[in-house]
Design an enzyme around this catalytic site. Structure first.
Site, PDB file in Angstrom:
ATOM      1  N   ARG A 226       0.799  -1.224   0.000  1.00 44.79           N
ATOM      2  CA  ARG A 226       0.000   0.000   0.000  1.00 44.79           C
ATOM      3  C   ARG A 226       0.826   1.266   0.000  1.00 44.79           C
ATOM      4  O   ARG A 226       0.290   2.350   0.241  1.00 44.79           O
ATOM      5  CB  ARG A 226      -1.079   0.018   1.081  1.00 44.79           C
TER       6      ARG A 226
ATOM      7  N   ARG B 168      -8.384   6.672   7.171  1.00 40.31           N
ATOM      8  CA  ARG B 168      -7.886   5.561   6.338  1.00 40.31           C
ATOM      9  C   ARG B 168      -8.164   5.840   4.862  1.00 40.31           C
ATOM     10  O   ARG B 168      -7.330   5.550   4.013  1.00 40.31           O
ATOM     11  CB  ARG B 168      -8.548   4.244   6.787  1.00 40.31           C
TER      12      ARG B 168
ATOM     13  N   ARG C  19     -14.342  -3.487  14.644  1.00 39.78           N
ATOM     14  CA  ARG C  19     -12.918  -3.197  14.661  1.00 39.78           C
ATOM     15  C   ARG C  19     -12.688  -1.799  15.208  1.00 39.78           C
ATOM     16  O   ARG C  19     -13.441  -0.885  14.919  1.00 39.78           O
ATOM     17  CB  ARG C  19     -12.338  -3.318  13.237  1.00 39.78           C
TER      18      ARG C  19
HETATM   19  P1  AP5 Z   1      -6.460  -3.932   6.812  1.00 40.98           P
HETATM   20  O1  AP5 Z   1      -6.973  -4.899   7.773  1.00 40.98           O
HETATM   21  O2  AP5 Z   1      -5.780  -4.394   5.574  1.00 40.98           O
HETATM   22  O3  AP5 Z   1      -7.637  -2.940   6.440  1.00 40.98           O
HETATM   23  P2  AP5 Z   1      -8.060  -2.233   5.087  1.00 40.98           P
HETATM   24  O4  AP5 Z   1      -7.180  -2.321   3.905  1.00 40.98           O
HETATM   25  O5  AP5 Z   1      -8.353  -0.862   5.538  1.00 40.98           O
HETATM   26  O6  AP5 Z   1      -9.283  -3.033   4.597  1.00 40.98           O
HETATM   27  P3  AP5 Z   1     -10.418  -3.640   5.478  1.00 40.98           P
HETATM   28  O7  AP5 Z   1      -9.970  -4.915   6.086  1.00 40.98           O
HETATM   29  O8  AP5 Z   1     -11.002  -2.601   6.370  1.00 40.98           O
HETATM   30  O9  AP5 Z   1     -11.526  -3.911   4.337  1.00 40.98           O
HETATM   31  P4  AP5 Z   1     -11.658  -5.090   3.298  1.00 40.98           P
HETATM   32  O10 AP5 Z   1     -11.370  -4.546   1.932  1.00 40.98           O
HETATM   33  O11 AP5 Z   1     -10.916  -6.299   3.729  1.00 40.98           O
HETATM   34  O12 AP5 Z   1     -13.232  -5.303   3.386  1.00 40.98           O
HETATM   35  P5  AP5 Z   1     -14.090  -6.504   4.041  1.00 40.98           P
HETATM   36  O13 AP5 Z   1     -14.011  -7.710   3.161  1.00 40.98           O
HETATM   37  O14 AP5 Z   1     -13.777  -6.650   5.473  1.00 40.98           O
HETATM   38  O15 AP5 Z   1      -5.455  -2.946   7.554  1.00 40.98           O
HETATM   39  C1  AP5 Z   1      -5.751  -2.412   8.813  1.00 40.98           C
HETATM   40  C2  AP5 Z   1      -4.603  -1.528   9.274  1.00 40.98           C
HETATM   41  O16 AP5 Z   1      -3.400  -2.311   9.400  1.00 40.98           O
HETATM   42  C3  AP5 Z   1      -4.214  -0.383   8.339  1.00 40.98           C
HETATM   43  O17 AP5 Z   1      -5.035   0.752   8.515  1.00 40.98           O
HETATM   44  C4  AP5 Z   1      -2.761  -0.144   8.748  1.00 40.98           C
HETATM   45  O18 AP5 Z   1      -2.693   0.564   9.968  1.00 40.98           O
HETATM   46  C5  AP5 Z   1      -2.250  -1.556   8.997  1.00 40.98           C
HETATM   47  N1  AP5 Z   1      -1.694  -2.176   7.780  1.00 40.98           N
HETATM   48  C6  AP5 Z   1      -2.133  -3.308   7.163  1.00 40.98           C
HETATM   49  N2  AP5 Z   1      -1.405  -3.565   6.061  1.00 40.98           N
HETATM   50  C7  AP5 Z   1      -0.487  -2.571   5.981  1.00 40.98           C
HETATM   51  C8  AP5 Z   1       0.543  -2.285   5.042  1.00 40.98           C
HETATM   52  N3  AP5 Z   1       0.759  -3.036   3.971  1.00 40.98           N
HETATM   53  N4  AP5 Z   1       1.298  -1.175   5.272  1.00 40.98           N
HETATM   54  C9  AP5 Z   1       1.111  -0.388   6.351  1.00 40.98           C
HETATM   55  N5  AP5 Z   1       0.141  -0.604   7.276  1.00 40.98           N
HETATM   56  C10 AP5 Z   1      -0.656  -1.692   7.088  1.00 40.98           C
HETATM   57  O19 AP5 Z   1     -15.553  -5.894   3.856  1.00 40.98           O
HETATM   58  C11 AP5 Z   1     -15.963  -4.737   4.572  1.00 40.98           C
HETATM   59  C12 AP5 Z   1     -17.457  -4.833   4.914  1.00 40.98           C
HETATM   60  O20 AP5 Z   1     -18.208  -4.845   3.705  1.00 40.98           O
HETATM   61  C13 AP5 Z   1     -17.850  -6.132   5.649  1.00 40.98           C
HETATM   62  O21 AP5 Z   1     -18.876  -5.857   6.558  1.00 40.98           O
HETATM   63  C14 AP5 Z   1     -18.342  -7.071   4.521  1.00 40.98           C
HETATM   64  O22 AP5 Z   1     -19.288  -7.995   5.005  1.00 40.98           O
HETATM   65  C15 AP5 Z   1     -18.959  -6.042   3.568  1.00 40.98           C
HETATM   66  N6  AP5 Z   1     -18.875  -6.457   2.165  1.00 40.98           N
HETATM   67  C16 AP5 Z   1     -17.864  -7.147   1.548  1.00 40.98           C
HETATM   68  N7  AP5 Z   1     -18.140  -7.335   0.240  1.00 40.98           N
HETATM   69  C17 AP5 Z   1     -19.353  -6.727   0.029  1.00 40.98           C
HETATM   70  C18 AP5 Z   1     -20.176  -6.569  -1.133  1.00 40.98           C
HETATM   71  N8  AP5 Z   1     -19.818  -7.052  -2.327  1.00 40.98           N
HETATM   72  N9  AP5 Z   1     -21.348  -5.880  -0.995  1.00 40.98           N
HETATM   73  C19 AP5 Z   1     -21.716  -5.368   0.214  1.00 40.98           C
HETATM   74  N10 AP5 Z   1     -20.980  -5.500   1.351  1.00 40.98           N
HETATM   75  C20 AP5 Z   1     -19.813  -6.170   1.244  1.00 40.98           C
HETATM   76 MG    MG Z   2      -9.640  -6.756   5.318  1.00 42.97          MG
END
Ligand code: AP5
Ligand code: MG
Length: 214
Positions: free
Chosen positions: A90, A173, A162
């Site tokens: 990222r 974010r 979370r």
């Molecule tokens: P991380 O856990 O990677 O969070 P993120 O990238 O912000 O993404 P999320 O996990 O929040 O969302 P997702 O895309 O996985 O969506 P989800 O499937 O859960 O990182 C967290 C933190 O860690 C960062 O902020 C940073 O601090 C650190 N970090 C991690 N990697 C890093 C890196 N490489 N470098 C630096 N720091 C790092 O879905 C979300 C919701 O939507 C759920 O409720 C789900 O049920 C719903 N949903 C899913 N698909 C659909 C759909 N098609 N339609 C409707 N709802 C849906």
């Molecule tokens: Mg995720």
């Protein structure tokens, strides 16, 4: 043939949800850098102590920490027959370091799945997300017929929100995604490995679209 995927896109776009389905479908491991960090925070390790305040503020954990963590995961025997990388890279630094890791591991073929959903929908999804703190399963109050304070349907532990899904942290974010992360996709577009997916369909529709593109 080995499947190696990088799932890329803003917070809450559905990377984790799709990664779990694809990992099961292809029988390959899912490496989520966020999940690895959250496990370290829960276990109170040195890494977890360093990462906790950064994550709770919605900021990025330093590149060197993340690069070492991913190098270790991808060099493990579990990753030999393919993998799904979720949440990394990222930053451009991380993307360049991943190219070096791939070179060292003699990985030539991979795809980047680039998810697109607008910010408004993301804020709604994250406001309604619940996770199982034991198994990492992901739920949504809008379509999973659960209630806040409800239990994981598979293991029975209370579901939680979370820490970084508070609205002000989600906004931070998203700001970081647009300012720092989004450009990473151009790095991969130049390599001709990006498949862009409209993430607004249902979970099943998005999953089918990805599998068809592969
Ligand atoms: P991380 O856990 O990677 O969070 P993120 O990238 O912000 O993404 P999320 O996990 O929040 O969302 P997702 O895309 O996985 O969506 P989800 O499937 O859960 O990182 C967290 C933190 O860690 C960062 O902020 C940073 O601090 C650190 N970090 C991690 N990697 C890093 C890196 N490489 N470098 C630096 N720091 C790092 O879905 C979300 C919701 O939507 C759920 O409720 C789900 O049920 C719903 N949903 C899913 N698909 C659909 C759909 N098609 N339609 C409707 N709802 C849906
Ligand atoms: Mg995720």
């Amino acid at each position: 043939m080995e499947t190696r995927l990088i799932l890329f896109g803003p917070p809450g776009v559905g990377k984790g949800t799709q990664a779990k389905l694809l990992a099961e479908h292809f029988g390959i491991p899912h490496f989520s850098t966020g999940d690895i960090l959250r496990a370290a925070v829960a276990a109170g390790t040195e890494l977890g102590k360093k990462a906790r305040t950064i994550m709770d503020a919605g900021k990025l954990v330093p590149d060197d920490i993340m690069i070492n963590l991913v190098r270790e995961a991808l060099a493990s025997s579990r990753a030999a027959k393919g993998f799904i990388l979720d949440g990394f890279p990222r930053t451009l630094e991380q993307a360049k370091a991943l190219s070096v890791i791939f070179r060292d591991l003699k990985i030539l073929r991979f795809h980047v799945v680039n998810f697109e959903v607008d910010d408004e929908e993301i804020i709604r999804r994250l406001d309604n997300r619940l996770i199982c703190p034991k198994e990492g399963k992901i739920f949504n109050l809008e379509f999973d017929s659960l209630e806040k304070g409800g239990q994981c349907p598979s293991c029975g532990v209370p579901l939680v929100q979370r820490e970084d899904d508070k609205p002000e942290t989600v906004r931070e974010r998203l700001r970081i995604y647009h300012a720092t992360t989004k450009v990473v996709v151009d790095f991969y577009k130049q390599q001709g490995v990006v498949m862009t997916v409209d993430g607004t369909g249902t979970v099943d529709v998005v999953n089918r679209e990805i599998r068809m593109m592969l």
